[in-house]
Design a protein around this motif. Sequence first.
Motif, PDB file in Angstrom:
ATOM      1  N   PRO A 158       6.777  -0.548  10.767  1.00 26.49           N
ATOM      2  CA  PRO A 158       6.963  -1.536  11.934  1.00 26.49           C
ATOM      3  C   PRO A 158       6.627  -2.745  11.296  1.00 26.49           C
ATOM      4  O   PRO A 158       5.578  -3.098  10.446  1.00 26.49           O
ATOM      5  CB  PRO A 158       6.026  -1.041  13.045  1.00 26.49           C
ATOM      6  CG  PRO A 158       5.740   0.311  12.785  1.00 26.49           C
ATOM      7  CD  PRO A 158       5.947   0.636  11.174  1.00 26.49           C
ATOM      8  N   ILE A 159       7.509  -3.975  11.500  1.00 30.58           N
ATOM      9  CA  ILE A 159       7.191  -5.242  11.050  1.00 30.58           C
ATOM     10  C   ILE A 159       5.964  -5.760  11.391  1.00 30.58           C
ATOM     11  O   ILE A 159       5.344  -6.438  10.557  1.00 30.58           O
ATOM     12  CB  ILE A 159       8.436  -6.121  11.549  1.00 30.58           C
ATOM     13  CG1 ILE A 159       8.261  -7.597  10.644  1.00 30.58           C
ATOM     14  CG2 ILE A 159       8.385  -6.294  12.876  1.00 30.58           C
ATOM     15  CD1 ILE A 159       8.487  -7.422   9.203  1.00 30.58           C
ATOM     16  N   VAL A 160       5.447  -5.487  12.580  1.00 31.47           N
ATOM     17  CA  VAL A 160       4.012  -5.992  12.857  1.00 31.47           C
ATOM     18  C   VAL A 160       2.998  -5.636  12.194  1.00 31.47           C
ATOM     19  O   VAL A 160       1.730  -6.334  12.191  1.00 31.47           O
ATOM     20  CB  VAL A 160       3.953  -5.468  14.288  1.00 31.47           C
ATOM     21  CG1 VAL A 160       4.745  -6.257  15.409  1.00 31.47           C
ATOM     22  CG2 VAL A 160       3.973  -4.072  14.633  1.00 31.47           C
ATOM     23  N   ARG A 161       3.132  -4.436  11.306  1.00 27.60           N
ATOM     24  CA  ARG A 161       2.127  -4.254  10.597  1.00 27.60           C
ATOM     25  C   ARG A 161       1.982  -4.948   9.240  1.00 27.60           C
ATOM     26  O   ARG A 161       0.999  -4.866   8.334  1.00 27.60           O
ATOM     27  CB  ARG A 161       2.280  -2.722  10.079  1.00 27.60           C
ATOM     28  CG  ARG A 161       2.044  -1.722  11.165  1.00 27.60           C
ATOM     29  CD  ARG A 161       2.391  -0.407  10.770  1.00 27.60           C
ATOM     30  NE  ARG A 161       1.560   0.205   9.481  1.00 27.60           N
ATOM     31  CZ  ARG A 161       1.715   1.453   8.820  1.00 27.60           C
ATOM     32  NH1 ARG A 161       2.535   2.120   9.251  1.00 27.60           N
ATOM     33  NH2 ARG A 161       1.159   1.538   7.864  1.00 27.60           N
ATOM     34  N   PHE A 162       2.623  -5.973   8.769  1.00 24.96           N
ATOM     35  CA  PHE A 162       2.789  -6.903   8.062  1.00 24.96           C
ATOM     36  C   PHE A 162       2.408  -8.364   8.223  1.00 24.96           C
ATOM     37  O   PHE A 162       2.161  -8.421   9.419  1.00 24.96           O
ATOM     38  CB  PHE A 162       4.007  -6.997   7.230  1.00 24.96           C
ATOM     39  CG  PHE A 162       4.485  -5.685   6.539  1.00 24.96           C
ATOM     40  CD1 PHE A 162       5.571  -5.025   7.176  1.00 24.96           C
ATOM     41  CD2 PHE A 162       3.910  -5.042   5.638  1.00 24.96           C
ATOM     42  CE1 PHE A 162       5.948  -3.783   6.794  1.00 24.96           C
ATOM     43  CE2 PHE A 162       4.549  -4.033   4.953  1.00 24.96           C
ATOM     44  CZ  PHE A 162       5.485  -3.472   5.667  1.00 24.96           C
ATOM     45  N   PHE A 163       1.846  -9.129   7.308  1.00 25.60           N
ATOM     46  CA  PHE A 163       1.542 -10.590   7.766  1.00 25.60           C
ATOM     47  C   PHE A 163       2.815 -11.383   7.348  1.00 25.60           C
ATOM     48  O   PHE A 163       3.679 -10.944   6.524  1.00 25.60           O
ATOM     49  CB  PHE A 163       0.437 -10.995   6.875  1.00 25.60           C
ATOM     50  CG  PHE A 163      -0.919 -10.280   7.149  1.00 25.60           C
ATOM     51  CD1 PHE A 163      -1.345 -10.529   8.363  1.00 25.60           C
ATOM     52  CD2 PHE A 163      -1.708  -9.520   6.251  1.00 25.60           C
ATOM     53  CE1 PHE A 163      -2.821 -10.012   8.785  1.00 25.60           C
ATOM     54  CE2 PHE A 163      -2.817  -8.870   6.487  1.00 25.60           C
ATOM     55  CZ  PHE A 163      -3.187  -9.018   7.981  1.00 25.60           C
ATOM     56  N   SER A 164       3.051 -12.474   8.050  1.00 27.81           N
ATOM     57  CA  SER A 164       3.812 -13.411   7.620  1.00 27.81           C
ATOM     58  C   SER A 164       2.901 -14.356   6.631  1.00 27.81           C
ATOM     59  O   SER A 164       1.685 -14.262   6.763  1.00 27.81           O
ATOM     60  CB  SER A 164       4.498 -14.292   8.822  1.00 27.81           C
ATOM     61  OG  SER A 164       3.353 -14.893   9.662  1.00 27.81           O
ATOM     62  N   THR A 165       3.684 -15.033   6.083  1.00 26.48           N
ATOM     63  CA  THR A 165       2.684 -16.206   5.185  1.00 26.48           C
ATOM     64  C   THR A 165       1.735 -17.108   6.027  1.00 26.48           C
ATOM     65  O   THR A 165       0.432 -17.223   5.599  1.00 26.48           O
ATOM     66  CB  THR A 165       3.652 -17.156   4.176  1.00 26.48           C
ATOM     67  OG1 THR A 165       4.622 -17.623   5.367  1.00 26.48           O
ATOM     68  CG2 THR A 165       4.407 -16.277   3.296  1.00 26.48           C
ATOM     69  N   LYS A 166       2.248 -17.329   7.289  1.00 26.19           N
ATOM     70  CA  LYS A 166       1.462 -18.302   7.944  1.00 26.19           C
ATOM     71  C   LYS A 166       0.174 -17.198   8.651  1.00 26.19           C
ATOM     72  O   LYS A 166      -0.951 -17.542   8.438  1.00 26.19           O
ATOM     73  CB  LYS A 166       2.113 -18.756   9.145  1.00 26.19           C
ATOM     74  CG  LYS A 166       1.227 -19.499  10.419  1.00 26.19           C
ATOM     75  CD  LYS A 166       2.210 -20.082  11.271  1.00 26.19           C
ATOM     76  CE  LYS A 166       1.395 -20.862  12.271  1.00 26.19           C
ATOM     77  NZ  LYS A 166       2.407 -21.633  13.324  1.00 26.19           N
ATOM     78  N   LYS A 167       0.487 -15.917   8.922  1.00 22.01           N
ATOM     79  CA  LYS A 167      -0.599 -15.193   9.412  1.00 22.01           C
ATOM     80  C   LYS A 167      -1.538 -14.805   8.317  1.00 22.01           C
ATOM     81  O   LYS A 167      -2.400 -14.467   8.699  1.00 22.01           O
ATOM     82  CB  LYS A 167       0.251 -14.088  10.056  1.00 22.01           C
ATOM     83  CG  LYS A 167       0.795 -14.087  11.600  1.00 22.01           C
ATOM     84  CD  LYS A 167       1.191 -12.925  12.299  1.00 22.01           C
ATOM     85  CE  LYS A 167       1.556 -13.059  13.651  1.00 22.01           C
ATOM     86  NZ  LYS A 167       1.875 -12.029  14.290  1.00 22.01           N
ATOM     87  N   ALA A 168      -0.961 -14.556   7.358  1.00 15.56           N
ATOM     88  CA  ALA A 168      -1.875 -14.306   6.029  1.00 15.56           C
ATOM     89  C   ALA A 168      -2.891 -15.313   5.776  1.00 15.56           C
ATOM     90  O   ALA A 168      -4.065 -14.972   5.537  1.00 15.56           O
ATOM     91  CB  ALA A 168      -1.053 -13.966   4.910  1.00 15.56           C
ATOM     92  N   TYR A 169      -2.385 -16.710   5.879  1.00 17.40           N
ATOM     93  CA  TYR A 169      -3.466 -17.647   5.667  1.00 17.40           C
ATOM     94  C   TYR A 169      -4.621 -17.760   6.756  1.00 17.40           C
ATOM     95  O   TYR A 169      -5.760 -17.739   6.450  1.00 17.40           O
ATOM     96  CB  TYR A 169      -2.506 -18.868   5.724  1.00 17.40           C
ATOM     97  CG  TYR A 169      -3.691 -19.904   5.356  1.00 17.40           C
ATOM     98  CD1 TYR A 169      -3.638 -20.989   6.664  1.00 17.40           C
ATOM     99  CD2 TYR A 169      -3.967 -20.598   4.203  1.00 17.40           C
ATOM    100  CE1 TYR A 169      -4.725 -22.147   6.469  1.00 17.40           C
ATOM    101  CE2 TYR A 169      -4.768 -21.685   3.974  1.00 17.40           C
ATOM    102  CZ  TYR A 169      -4.987 -22.325   5.098  1.00 17.40           C
ATOM    103  OH  TYR A 169      -5.816 -23.607   5.061  1.00 17.40           O
ATOM    104  N   GLU A 170      -3.922 -17.357   8.047  1.00 16.55           N
ATOM    105  CA  GLU A 170      -5.159 -17.353   9.154  1.00 16.55           C
ATOM    106  C   GLU A 170      -5.995 -16.346   8.989  1.00 16.55           C
ATOM    107  O   GLU A 170      -7.036 -16.279   9.141  1.00 16.55           O
ATOM    108  CB  GLU A 170      -4.226 -17.369  10.557  1.00 16.55           C
ATOM    109  CG  GLU A 170      -3.256 -18.453  10.759  1.00 16.55           C
ATOM    110  CD  GLU A 170      -2.334 -18.449  11.957  1.00 16.55           C
ATOM    111  OE1 GLU A 170      -1.926 -19.394  12.425  1.00 16.55           O
ATOM    112  OE2 GLU A 170      -2.379 -17.151  12.430  1.00 16.55           O
TER     113      GLU A 170
END
Length: 693
Positions: A158-170
């Motif tokens: 599922p895509i929700v198990r990964f981070f976006s670059t923005k979420k990774a920074y947060e």
Amino acid sequence: MSSFKYKEDITWRDLLLRSAIVIVTVLVIVWLMPRDGRNYVYAEQGKPWKYADLTAPFDFPIYKSEQMIQKEKDSLMKEYQPYFYYNKEVEGNMVRKFVTDFSGGIPGLSDDYISIIANRLHKIYQTGIVSSPEYSRLAKDTTQCIMVADGKNATSIPIVRFFSTKKAYEQLFLDNILEQHRSQLQKCNLNNYITPNIIYDKERSDESLQDMQKSIPLALGVAQKGQKIIDRGEIVTEAKYRIIESFQKENERRNSNTTQQQLTLCGEALYVLLIMVFFTFYLTLFRKDYFEKARNVAMLYSLIIIFSIITGVMVRNTIAHVYIIPYAMVPIFTRVFMDSRTAIITHLTMILVCAIMLQHPLEFIVVEMVAGLAAVYSLRDLQFRSQLFKTAILVTLVAMLMNFAFDLIRMKEFEEFDMSYYNYLIINGILLLFAYPLLYLMEKTFGFISDITLIELSNTNNPLLRRMSEVAPGTFQHSIQVGNLASEIANKIGAKAQLVRTGALYHDIGKTINPIYFTENQSGINPHEDLSLIESAQIIISHVTEGMKLAERNNLPSIIKDFISTHHGHGKAKYFYLKYKNENPDDQVDDLLFTYPGPNPFTREQAILMIADGVEAASRSLPEYTEKNIRDLVNRLVDGMVNDGFFRECPITFRDITYAKTVLCEKLKTIYHARVSYPVDKNANKTADKTEK
């Protein structure tokens, strides 16, 4: 290794050769196919049927309309999952860049925060980072999954198990430790060290989408010979229209300006050609190395031709039903000498070719295909005669069950049950037992070697091995130990364990010629003391050439001889080489005098043997068998082989080599009972001093 690669471009010579193989195969099969002349009627669509009752004179597919196909394509798009690949280098590059950029420390924070942030970056990268635009596009549907490829394997996640670059920074600042220093850390531009490591694979995604669309069957089913299509005067419904239109297409293909027999011949040739072309494409795309040895191609195409000819003869002369033919021999032979995937594809190819000669091809394809699958699944490896007996029983039972399923579908009453087909299948199972003696014939004809032959060669009562145990006992024990280590590595990385174990037993048979010149066979006397360094090196190197001579005289298979010639590759007799260089620093050294004849390993199994041989021999000289000493030795020797280029022509990967190191360390620790160093009691001396006083 990763540096190993096959030729990506097919030369004109390769193309012509493979085309010639396909053409010859098609010509032989089509020439021997049974055929008869038939006359067909034409259909008319959209009106009451004006002709006589129409019955299918031959089997033909019932094609779908364009609207139906498009609807199915739209439905499939809901299940489509794009492909991404995991870039393992991104994490290392970004973490190293961060550590380098802040090697002088972060203003206002202790040096510990460098490792803390590096650790948090590691955890984020391990979870996976997708670029923000792609993440936003995919995350609109929270159930959306993507296929993440790691090497040849791909997993739906599922895509929700990964981070976006923005979420990774947060995510960095959700950490309790880092959140306290958010203001200082924001000045560090930590977003510069966050970049996607889950990368969109456009090529593979497009291929997957095309494959999904291609998987949509163009036909609703098959109209079988003898099936009533429509009665005279009956209104053509939509369902009838589809069948009639499909019949028209098939009939038009069979009837044009030339005679029916010529068209039938062309149709059969085209049918077989397409199947053989796709079979050749499979080998070209997924089993390129099979074309490197003529025996592989010769066996595969010969099996298809032979069983197609047998089928044609049976059908033409109505000797008996084709179910009597043991088609499962094809996947058995292919599985034993090659691999399961090729066995299934070869069996499917042969079954499809044979099916065109029959009146009810669908039933034949299904029954024989499941029988072939049962044969492949029951033969992960062939080591005992009883396995073939069990395989024959399993194949027969599976084929009978599938045929019974068709009978249940067709029967109106159980009294219609016909036992004749089952008698043919029982005879088929009995004939399948002849696969065992035919294995020996296949080995001799095409130069293969089965696990049964390898087991027989591994018998220590074999004359060569028995002589080694008598005249060179140290070498014999070394060979057994190397075989054990190599087979453990092979099991770990999915290579052929029995092959490498047998190769290990014979790799040093050349030492039986002059056993006393090799350390493991010496007992206090070293004859090298009376020889020059060059003479000593030549004697050591000669065990490879002498081993090849012994192998030739004793008719060892070529695949075993390859282990003898490659286990040192183009390496050097380093002890004498380095000693000569040190004693003659001003002389120009002729490297060839100290170099083994080779070649370097060109299979994974040969590479495994080289690694296991070098490490096992060197491990005997360790002054102390601690875990650290063993690990350092293994890393030094294996990395040295890699750096010397011994595996450049070999399809072994860095992952395989890493696993090999792990196995060697664990096994050597067990063999030599490596122990940890015990701590020293620092209070012992103080107690002793007090006692003296």
